[in-house]
Design an enzyme around this catalytic site. Sequence first.
Site, PDB file in Angstrom:
ATOM      1  N   CYS A 168       5.017  -0.537  -2.826  1.00 54.12           N
ATOM      2  CA  CYS A 168       4.140  -1.666  -2.533  1.00 54.12           C
ATOM      3  C   CYS A 168       4.813  -2.950  -2.984  1.00 54.12           C
ATOM      4  O   CYS A 168       5.370  -2.999  -4.089  1.00 54.12           O
ATOM      5  CB  CYS A 168       2.808  -1.483  -3.258  1.00 54.12           C
ATOM      6  SG  CYS A 168       1.608  -2.788  -2.910  1.00 54.12           S
ATOM      7  N   HIS A 208      -2.617   2.439   3.744  1.00 57.95           N
ATOM      8  CA  HIS A 208      -2.176   1.723   2.538  1.00 57.95           C
ATOM      9  C   HIS A 208      -2.715   0.286   2.563  1.00 57.95           C
ATOM     10  O   HIS A 208      -3.292  -0.187   1.579  1.00 57.95           O
ATOM     11  CB  HIS A 208      -0.639   1.732   2.483  1.00 57.95           C
ATOM     12  CG  HIS A 208      -0.058   0.967   1.353  1.00 57.95           C
ATOM     13  ND1 HIS A 208       0.521   1.591   0.263  1.00 57.95           N
ATOM     14  CD2 HIS A 208       0.061  -0.361   1.129  1.00 57.95           C
ATOM     15  CE1 HIS A 208       0.964   0.665  -0.576  1.00 57.95           C
ATOM     16  NE2 HIS A 208       0.699  -0.536  -0.072  1.00 57.95           N
ATOM     17  N   GLU A 209      -2.519  -0.399   3.691  1.00 62.81           N
ATOM     18  CA  GLU A 209      -2.969  -1.792   3.793  1.00 62.81           C
ATOM     19  C   GLU A 209      -4.494  -1.880   3.798  1.00 62.81           C
ATOM     20  O   GLU A 209      -5.075  -2.787   3.193  1.00 62.81           O
ATOM     21  CB  GLU A 209      -2.374  -2.464   5.033  1.00 62.81           C
ATOM     22  CG  GLU A 209      -0.856  -2.485   5.086  1.00 62.81           C
ATOM     23  CD  GLU A 209      -0.176  -3.037   3.841  1.00 62.81           C
ATOM     24  OE1 GLU A 209      -0.775  -3.863   3.109  1.00 62.81           O
ATOM     25  OE2 GLU A 209       0.978  -2.630   3.582  1.00 62.81           O
ATOM     26  N   HIS A 269      -5.866  -2.001   0.406  1.00 61.94           N
ATOM     27  CA  HIS A 269      -5.787  -3.322  -0.237  1.00 61.94           C
ATOM     28  C   HIS A 269      -7.032  -4.155   0.043  1.00 61.94           C
ATOM     29  O   HIS A 269      -7.466  -4.930  -0.808  1.00 61.94           O
ATOM     30  CB  HIS A 269      -4.553  -4.097   0.246  1.00 61.94           C
ATOM     31  CG  HIS A 269      -3.298  -3.764  -0.475  1.00 61.94           C
ATOM     32  ND1 HIS A 269      -3.147  -3.920  -1.832  1.00 61.94           N
ATOM     33  CD2 HIS A 269      -2.111  -3.292  -0.009  1.00 61.94           C
ATOM     34  CE1 HIS A 269      -1.927  -3.557  -2.183  1.00 61.94           C
ATOM     35  NE2 HIS A 269      -1.274  -3.163  -1.098  1.00 61.94           N
TER      36      HIS A 269
END
Length: 177
Positions: free
Chosen positions: A101, A143-144, A147
């Site tokens: 990351c 993953h994004e 966030h």
Amino acid sequence: MAEILQISQLGNPVLRRPSQVVENIQDDRIQQLIDSLISTVQQANGVGIAAPQVAQSDRLFIVASRPNLRYPQAPNMEPTAMINPRIVAASTETVKDWEGCLSIPGIRGLVPRSRAIEIEYTSRDGKLHRQELTDFVARIFQHEHDHLDGIVFLDRVENTQELITEDEYQKQFVKLL
């Protein structure tokens, strides 16, 4: 010209806050943020970046898979802005793979993710898209997307034995490719 933005690092509270729905996609601030996120992710050798990573609490991220120093085997795709994205369905089949990351430099972890996902998002021109993503690109999306909910990949690692430094990752895995 798009600005290269400073990437927030682990410990910055913005990375742990849920982000806000983007109401006006055509707003100049949002359009400029998209351009700056694309420039920033490319300059940082990333394959994705979310608005919270540059201290903006908007439900927006870029998926920008391409081979680079950090991900030499990444598939090539045009950088895509995904606004107010959501996962509609996810496969029960999960795959563990290494993730890093831009907000957590120097560390990678083995993270279990769904191998295939069906997603919806609005593009920067205001059109709604629905598609299936698999493998590496599905991993980037998940993953994004995390966030946007204040989750980082370290939260998904199942045990600390599955963490590695970036240098060791490069020695053990990249040279094998």
